[in-house]
Design a protein around this motif. Structure first.
Motif, mmCIF file in Angstrom:
data_model
loop_
_atom_site.group_PDB
_atom_site.id
_atom_site.type_symbol
_atom_site.label_atom_id
_atom_site.label_comp_id
_atom_site.label_asym_id
_atom_site.label_seq_id
_atom_site.Cartn_x
_atom_site.Cartn_y
_atom_site.Cartn_z
ATOM 1 N N GLU A 1 0.963 -1.417 0.006
ATOM 2 C CA GLU A 1 0.004 -0.003 0.019
ATOM 3 C C GLU A 1 0.971 1.376 0.083
ATOM 4 O O GLU A 1 1.956 1.329 0.766
ATOM 5 C CB GLU A 1 -0.799 -0.002 1.307
ATOM 6 C CG GLU A 1 -1.508 -1.385 1.460
ATOM 7 C CD GLU A 1 -2.772 -1.384 0.670
ATOM 8 O OE1 GLU A 1 -3.407 -0.740 0.238
ATOM 9 O OE2 GLU A 1 -2.914 -2.933 0.123
ATOM 10 N N TYR B 1 1.164 5.687 0.050
ATOM 11 C CA TYR B 1 0.324 6.834 0.745
ATOM 12 C C TYR B 1 1.074 7.946 0.238
ATOM 13 O O TYR B 1 2.135 8.035 0.466
ATOM 14 C CB TYR B 1 0.018 6.892 2.292
ATOM 15 C CG TYR B 1 -0.483 5.360 2.684
ATOM 16 C CD1 TYR B 1 -2.199 5.306 2.816
ATOM 17 C CD2 TYR B 1 0.137 4.213 2.992
ATOM 18 C CE1 TYR B 1 -2.692 4.381 3.105
ATOM 19 C CE2 TYR B 1 -0.845 3.090 3.307
ATOM 20 C CZ TYR B 1 -2.119 3.226 3.425
ATOM 21 O OH TYR B 1 -2.754 2.098 3.916
ATOM 22 N N HIS C 1 -4.252 7.260 -1.124
ATOM 23 C CA HIS C 1 -3.799 5.957 -1.019
ATOM 24 C C HIS C 1 -3.805 5.462 -2.328
ATOM 25 O O HIS C 1 -4.650 5.505 -3.347
ATOM 26 C CB HIS C 1 -4.954 5.108 -0.284
ATOM 27 C CG HIS C 1 -4.748 3.741 -0.403
ATOM 28 N ND1 HIS C 1 -5.539 2.829 -1.039
ATOM 29 C CD2 HIS C 1 -3.675 2.680 0.044
ATOM 30 C CE1 HIS C 1 -5.219 1.835 -0.954
ATOM 31 N NE2 HIS C 1 -4.079 1.531 -0.328
ATOM 32 N N CYS D 1 -8.098 10.260 3.732
ATOM 33 C CA CYS D 1 -8.209 11.061 5.177
ATOM 34 C C CYS D 1 -7.460 12.591 5.165
ATOM 35 O O CYS D 1 -6.641 12.696 4.315
ATOM 36 C CB CYS D 1 -7.834 10.401 6.357
ATOM 37 S SG CYS D 1 -5.883 10.085 6.568
ATOM 38 N N TYR E 1 6.510 5.641 8.230
ATOM 39 C CA TYR E 1 5.602 4.649 8.810
ATOM 40 C C TYR E 1 6.786 3.683 9.440
ATOM 41 O O TYR E 1 7.906 3.461 8.698
ATOM 42 C CB TYR E 1 4.911 3.344 7.811
ATOM 43 C CG TYR E 1 4.220 2.445 8.521
ATOM 44 C CD1 TYR E 1 2.905 2.669 9.292
ATOM 45 C CD2 TYR E 1 4.850 1.067 8.585
ATOM 46 C CE1 TYR E 1 2.392 1.450 9.671
ATOM 47 C CE2 TYR E 1 4.224 -0.011 9.432
ATOM 48 C CZ TYR E 1 3.103 0.272 10.110
ATOM 49 O OH TYR E 1 2.282 -0.593 10.529
ATOM 50 N N PRO F 1 -2.248 4.421 14.528
ATOM 51 C CA PRO F 1 -2.071 2.949 14.137
ATOM 52 C C PRO F 1 -2.603 2.526 12.813
ATOM 53 O O PRO F 1 -1.964 1.636 12.268
ATOM 54 C CB PRO F 1 -2.796 2.230 15.379
ATOM 55 C CG PRO F 1 -3.821 3.205 15.562
ATOM 56 C CD PRO F 1 -2.974 4.656 15.309
ATOM 57 N N ALA F 2 -3.278 3.509 12.176
ATOM 58 C CA ALA F 2 -3.885 3.276 11.017
ATOM 59 C C ALA F 2 -4.020 4.397 10.308
ATOM 60 O O ALA F 2 -4.029 5.623 10.993
ATOM 61 C CB ALA F 2 -5.120 2.451 11.131
ATOM 62 N N ILE F 3 -3.964 4.558 8.690
ATOM 63 C CA ILE F 3 -4.158 5.863 8.118
ATOM 64 C C ILE F 3 -5.231 6.633 8.473
ATOM 65 O O ILE F 3 -5.223 7.831 8.624
ATOM 66 C CB ILE F 3 -3.870 5.782 6.727
ATOM 67 C CG1 ILE F 3 -3.467 6.879 5.872
ATOM 68 C CG2 ILE F 3 -5.281 4.912 5.944
ATOM 69 C CD1 ILE F 3 -2.025 7.199 6.263
ATOM 70 N N GLU F 4 -6.490 5.890 8.639
ATOM 71 C CA GLU F 4 -7.644 6.561 8.983
ATOM 72 C C GLU F 4 -7.750 6.971 10.562
ATOM 73 O O GLU F 4 -8.734 7.752 10.720
ATOM 74 C CB GLU F 4 -8.816 5.648 8.753
ATOM 75 C CG GLU F 4 -9.037 4.977 7.203
ATOM 76 C CD GLU F 4 -8.285 3.929 7.016
ATOM 77 O OE1 GLU F 4 -7.392 3.578 8.026
ATOM 78 O OE2 GLU F 4 -8.211 3.422 5.828
ATOM 79 N N TRP G 1 -5.666 9.648 15.001
ATOM 80 C CA TRP G 1 -4.522 10.427 15.181
ATOM 81 C C TRP G 1 -4.369 11.393 16.360
ATOM 82 O O TRP G 1 -5.060 11.579 16.863
ATOM 83 C CB TRP G 1 -4.438 11.464 13.849
ATOM 84 C CG TRP G 1 -4.265 10.845 12.733
ATOM 85 C CD1 TRP G 1 -5.288 10.434 11.872
ATOM 86 C CD2 TRP G 1 -2.988 10.569 11.869
ATOM 87 N NE1 TRP G 1 -4.732 9.872 10.727
ATOM 88 C CE2 TRP G 1 -3.123 10.115 10.751
ATOM 89 C CE3 TRP G 1 -1.873 10.689 12.216
ATOM 90 C CZ2 TRP G 1 -2.397 9.416 9.881
ATOM 91 C CZ3 TRP G 1 -0.766 10.255 11.315
ATOM 92 C CH2 TRP G 1 -1.171 9.942 10.182
#
Length: 533
Positions: free
Chosen positions: A25, A27, A43, A54, A81, A111-114, A117
């Motif tokens: 993946e 980004y 993405h 996001c 990352y 922990p995840a792109i979505e 934060w």
């Protein structure tokens, strides 16, 4: 399959790309400046087709840009990352004109792109374009340019690239600050990124400013603190001497490796209107295939240092953007393509719940306000396009107006607005501003097209060949042009005659203003954006 990728990969205002890969993946994070929420992250699985996933800076404690001047706000984010987390570094620029720049650098993780934060960690304010490097030994290092407010030789206030270690446990910078790279004769050294390869630390920077002399420079060292030797064929990427290249202003880049070991460079560029040096689409993101040569230096796969409009990418079919994008307004959040200006408190600007099926804007401060402006818009990403909306708005004062707007910044916009005339009649007004203060006066091109009260009005605009024409329709009548043919090329970085005085791009959208302070509402029933060949 076309096996060919055509640039740009992120059309319209998407500058300063930072790219990272997690497994298969990819980004890309790009700058958003004064537009809220902050930072766009797209993405992809093939480096060709990208989807907005996001905008992570969406809370007041992460970002509050009220009062930030035009083209301040989020500058040059860096996305990486490591250790099971996404790391996002960003600058909130509070002032950039004159000798001084007040820019504050922060870090958030997820922990995840979505998301979710995190709350921000303050890093420093010594300069902008911060980037976080994760070394193979586990240490983390922040690099950013140092801003020197003094007038240095040649007018360069870029005081070198700073390096300092980041302590993850204590969430702060620690240890000595090293000035590791003074740049080259192109000057204006910014946008640093570090990479490690074959025992070398490679430093990539942008130079020459983000105008038509922009470029990518590389240097390397055996030690992270330097000294760094400049690439023998520097600059690695530029169009500074290639005025016919369709991808102008090439620079500010980042690198990514594929799982197969290939390397690609993403970089900003702009596509000026033919025969001009005006870029209403703003600075966009392109991609180039690069190779590591036998001498250990990076070079463009096609040779030379000019960006390619098309690159070979076997097995890839690049999707063509839809001709028509129709947006409805349902309770909840805005359609993903839309943003607003500066404030972390959008409930004071608009509501999708007050009247389901409509976007209700509450008239706030004047068009161009740096604090509270009820303006919701999307990027223009094609030279030839149209926009349409339906408006219900009943002003009771000449200080109240709402309508369809093409907006670059406070001194560069074209606005088709519903308001009142001195007799209290509901009318259409075309307001334009196309230069900076003190010459940037508001032109009211037409202020007498009568409208029926109590009935919605359809508003539209068409852009092509660098010109903009407004139109309207009410009741059973068809579309009718209103106002003069306007110069759409003025709504650009260079539109005021400055080489690169501003950094965003043109937006098309809906606005409501009530400078009486009574927050008169305006209801918009959908929005349509059309791309023309």
């Amino acid at each position: 399959m076309t096996d060919t990728l055509r640039n740009p990969i992120l059309a319209g205002f998407n500058p300063d790309p930072s790219i990272c890969r997690v497994g298969e993946e990819y980004y890309i994070a790009t700058s958003t400046f004064e537009w809220y929420p902050g930072v766009q992250i797209h993405h992809s699985r093939d480096l060709s087709n990208w989807r907005l996933v996001c905008r992570p800076l969406a809370r007041a404690n992460q970002l509050d840009m009220r009062g930030n001047p035009d083209s301040c706000g989020i500058w040059a984010p860096c996305l990486s990352y490591a250790d099971g987390l996404f790391w996002l570094i960003y600058t909130d620029m509070k002032r950039y004109e004159g000798n001084f720049k007040d820019g504050h650098n922060y870090l958030v993780t997820a922990p995840a792109i979505e998301g979710p934060w995190s709350d921000p960690v303050y890093l420093n304010s010594s300069g902008f374009d911060p980037s976080l490097f994760h070394d193979e030994d586990g240490r983390k290092w922040l690099v950013n340019l140092k801003w020197d407010y003094r007038q240095l030789a040649g007018g360069d206030r870029f005081g070198g690239i700073l390096l300092q270690e980041y302590d993850v446990e204590h969430r702060r910078l620690v240890g000595p600050i090293h000035n590791v790279f003074a740049g080259t004769e192109m000057k204006l050294t910014e946008g640093p990124h570090l990479y490690q390869r074959d025992g070398w630390y490679h430093l990539l920077v942008a130079e020459g400013g983000t105008g038509y002399d922009h470029a990518v420079t590389m240097a390397r060292s055996r030690e992270i603190t330097g000294p760094y030797a400049v690439h023998p064929d520097n600059p690695v990427l530029t169009t500074r001497n290639d005025t016919q290249n369709p991808l102008q202003r090439a620079g500010h880049a980042d690198l990514v490796d594929t799982p197969e070991g290939e390397t690609y460079m993403v970089h900003l560029c702009s596509r000026p209107l033919p025969g001009t040096r005006r870029s209403p689409l703003g600075r966009e993101t392109a991609i180039q295939r690069v190779v590591w040569s036998e001498d250990g230096w990076l070079r463009l796969a096609q040779g030379g240092n000019a960006p390619a409009l098309e690159i070979s990418m076997p097995g890839v079919t690049q999707r063509v953007p839809a001709t028509e994008e129709r947006y409805g307004f349902e309770p909840g959040g805005l359609p993903a393509d839309f943003q607003w200006l500066r404030t972390p408190h959008p409930e004071r600007l608009f509501s999708l719940n007050e009247r389901p099926g409509y976007l209700r804007l509450y008239g706030r401060e004047s068009v161009g306000s740096w604090f509270e402006q009820a303006l919701v818009a999307r990027r223009q990403d094609s030279w030839h396009c149209s926009a349409e909306t339906e408006l219900e708005f009943e002003p009771d004062d000449i200080q109240q107006f709402a309508g369809l707007i093409a907006y670059y910044n406070r001194f560069k916009f074209h606005y088709l607005a519903v308001t009142l005339n001195d007799s209290g009649d509901k009318v259409l007004s075309v307001m334009s501003c196309h230069d900076e203060w003190p010459s940037g006066q508001l032109d009211i091109a037409v202020a007498g097209v009568g409208l029926e009260p109590g009935r919605p009005v359809h508003l539209g605009l068409d852009i092509g060949e660098g010109k903009l024409q407004f139109r309207f329709a009410q009741g059973d009548t068809g579309w009718q042009p209103v106002g003069p043919l306007l110069n759409a090329g003025l709504l650009s970085d260079e539109g005021s005659g400055r080489a690169h005085g501003y950094f965003t791009g043109n937006f098309l959208g809906m606005a409501a203003h009530d400078i009486s302070g009574r927050a008169r509402p305006a209801d918009f029933a959908g929005f349509c954006y059309l791309r023309h060949a």
